[in-house]
Design an enzyme around this catalytic site. Structure first.
Site, PDB file in Angstrom:
ATOM      1  N   LYS B  79      11.395  30.404 -99.308  1.00 61.52           N
ATOM      2  CA  LYS B  79      11.899  31.320 -98.430  1.00 61.52           C
ATOM      3  C   LYS B  79      12.820  31.885 -97.985  1.00 61.52           C
ATOM      4  O   LYS B  79      13.985  30.401 -98.492  1.00 61.52           O
ATOM      5  CB  LYS B  79      10.838  30.070 -97.026  1.00 61.52           C
ATOM      6  CG  LYS B  79      11.801  31.198 -95.786  1.00 61.52           C
ATOM      7  CD  LYS B  79      10.455  30.007 -94.709  1.00 61.52           C
ATOM      8  CE  LYS B  79      10.719  30.896 -93.326  1.00 61.52           C
ATOM      9  NZ  LYS B  79      10.173  29.628 -91.919  1.00 61.52           N
ATOM     10  N   SER B 155       6.142  31.305 -89.466  1.00 64.63           N
ATOM     11  CA  SER B 155       7.210  32.876 -90.503  1.00 64.63           C
ATOM     12  C   SER B 155       6.894  32.375 -92.264  1.00 64.63           C
ATOM     13  O   SER B 155       7.709  32.888 -92.679  1.00 64.63           O
ATOM     14  CB  SER B 155       8.502  32.200 -89.680  1.00 64.63           C
ATOM     15  OG  SER B 155       8.648  31.450 -90.117  1.00 64.63           O
ATOM     16  N   SER B 179       5.755  26.653 -88.400  1.00 66.43           N
ATOM     17  CA  SER B 179       6.218  27.770 -89.463  1.00 66.43           C
ATOM     18  C   SER B 179       5.270  27.515 -91.299  1.00 66.43           C
ATOM     19  O   SER B 179       5.140  28.384 -91.642  1.00 66.43           O
ATOM     20  CB  SER B 179       7.152  28.489 -89.539  1.00 66.43           C
ATOM     21  OG  SER B 179       7.281  29.510 -87.748  1.00 66.43           O
TER      22      SER B 179
END
Lengths: 62, 459
Positions: B79, B155, B179
């Site tokens: 990420k 996310s 997330s």
């Protein structure tokens, strides 16, 4: 909640002033709408009676 | 051996045995990314040059008779809130693109590299990790590989979609309120949110200090376990990282059964908001495990509310200076939420933290009687991109906040949770959460490995 009769727009403007956050016209309404949402959600927690012995942990441990 | 389908452990074994080179594996991953990422938008940065150099080094080490590690030659991506030395850490935000490059890798990246894994890039996410959809205002939407018209979840949407699309076998994400688990479920892959503080967050851009976790995504239980084993360990760079001893789990898992485990289904709150398909998925898993017991997690709805208050407050305060100076450069939706969060009275925040302590104690009592709890990860399968509402229990509710309906109350007290994928024929995937008491990751990994062996997950 204690906020009965609270003018959320006024609260948001004053707190933003205190924190030196400029709320421009184009997003002031969005901030107010979000604060109203937070206020309703916070009420769910605030209205829950907790024993006085329950402290907020300074360091959270699971 | 198909490099595209193989899991990380199989790739590493093949590389160590000389059946395939790390350079070939890396090249194949980069080719898959080049071929598919235009339509998926998983990656924000591809580190092809450094990946090729790292792969060449691993091949040289093998040629010299050295052991390059348990993840030798395995391509991975992170990420884009993990620091990558030499690159600017975006955290999904336009403002951060102006920051200087990171001077060192995040601890998690360094540990995976130490185990021989090869970093191939950084992955898309919601701005500042504030969201469940990865419809990023600045860097575009990540599409679900199972249906490009649908969201990947967030996310850590890029992290989950990259695994589901077989671009790489291993990625890292972060989980504040769900997330890792939400995109893991919507994309049909494993996502592990370990116990709070168990894995180092050093070099990771924070969203909400007291709620943030990092964790891996993968396509197999042995991959997610291996990654967890590699990532564990004390870290002076992260003040909340636990000083508990590591417990390596991969070897132990193969020797242990789950016959004596007390497993229960989360009832009440965790049933009310779920769609029939989500409840059916939980029931199928329960049937496969022979589980009939239910437990009630008390006041879970208040836990979710308290998590919301803490997240809004901590998130806003992390970004206060940017909110003062450059509010126009935020995603408008993120900015308005952060600004509202900055105005929360301290008494609300303290009450939420006090409630957290009370709730933690109540849930600990449950774990005196139960070892593992089952619950849906999300109430529904992946919604369409831009879809604003969904119907649950006959009521029309907003999609974005409610994708975290079942994940938030568990993040809130730092429990270890593994979202296992339920990949269904002719239907979108779903996820089931396996939940344990703090530091009991081994239990949920064992249950997942049994489910995987039974074939009920069908990844």
């Amino acid at each position: 909640m204690e906020g009965k009769g609270l003018n959320v727009g006024e609260y948001v403007d004053l707190m933003a002033l205190l924190l030196d956050l400029e709320l421009r016209d184009e997003y002031r309404d969005g901030v107010i709408a979000n604060f109203e949402r937070i206020m309703a959600i916070a009420q769910v927690v605030n209205e829950f009676p907790l024993p006085e012995t329950i402290e907020a942990a300074s360091i959270f441990e699971p | 051996m198909s490099l595209e389908q193989a899991d990380a452990v199989a790739i590493a074994a093949a590389v160590r045995e000389g059946k395939v080179s790390a350079v070939e594996v890396t090249k194949a991953a980069l080719q898959r990314i080049a071929a598919r990422d235009n339509e998926l938008n998983c990656f924000t940065t591809i580190t092809a040059d450094t990946a090729s150099r790292d792969a060449e080094r691993i091949d040289r080490e093998i040629a010299q008779g050295k052991n390059p590690g348990c993840l030798a030659g395995v391509p991975f991506a992170v990420k884009n809130l993990f620091d990558i030395a030499g690159l600017t850490t975006l955290a999904g935000a336009k403002i951060n693109a102006e920051n200087p490059p990171a001077t060192q890798d995040a601890t998690a990246i360094a540990r995976l590299k130490q185990a021989g894994a090869v970093l191939v890039g950084a992955l898309n996410m919601d701005e500042y990790a504030y969201g469940f959809v990865t419809e990023n205002f600045h860097y575009g939407t990540t599409h679900n590989p199972h249906d490009l018209k649908r969201i990947a979840g967030g996310s850590s949407g890029g992290s989950a979609a990259a695994i589901a699309a077989n671009l790489v076998p291993l990625t890292l994400g972060s989980d504040t309120n769900g997330s890792i688990r939400v995109p893991g479920a919507l994309c049909g892959v494993y996502g592990l949110k370990p116990t709070y503080g168990r894995l180092s967050r050093a070099g990771v851009a924070l969203f909400s200090n007291s709620l943030d976790h990092i964790g891996p995504f993968a396509r197999s239980v042995r991959d997610i376990t291996t990654a967890f084993d590699v990532l564990q360990g004390e870290d002076e760079r992260d003040p909340v990282c636990t000083k508990r001893l590591q417990s390596q789990m991969l070897d132990a898992m193969s020797r242990q059964s789950i016959e004596n485990l007390r497993i229960a289904i989360a009832g009440d709150y965790f049933e009310k908001g779920a769609s029939p398909e989500a409840l059916e998925a939980v029931q199928n898993i329960a049937d496969a495990l022979g589980v009939t017991q239910y437990v009630t997690i008390p006041e879970a709805h208040r836990a979710r509310a308290a998590a919301f208050v803490i997240t809004a407050c901590e998130g806003a305060n992390l970004h206060l200076e940017k909110l003062r100076l450059r509010p126009q450069d935020f995603d408008p939706a993120t900015r308005d939420r952060f600004l509202a969060g900055a105005l929360i009275p301290s008494s609300w925040y303290i009450q939420a933290q006090r409630f957290r302590r009370w709730y933690r104690d109540k849930v600990r009592e449950i774990f005196q009687k139960v070892d593992v709890i089952l619950a849906p990860t999300t109430p529904i399968s992946a919604p369409f991109i831009g879809q604003e509402t969904m119907i649950l229990d006959g009521e029309e509710i907003l999609v974005r906040p409610h994708l975290g309906l079942f994940t938030q109350p568990l993040s809130f007290i730092g429990l270890p949770v593994l979202s296992v994928p339920i990949v269904r024929p002719n239907a979108l995937p779903l996820g089931i959460q396996l939940i344990a008491a703090p530091y009991n990751e081994a239990l949920i990994l064992r249950v997942a490995s049994v489910l995987e062996a039974k074939g009920v997950l069908c990844v």
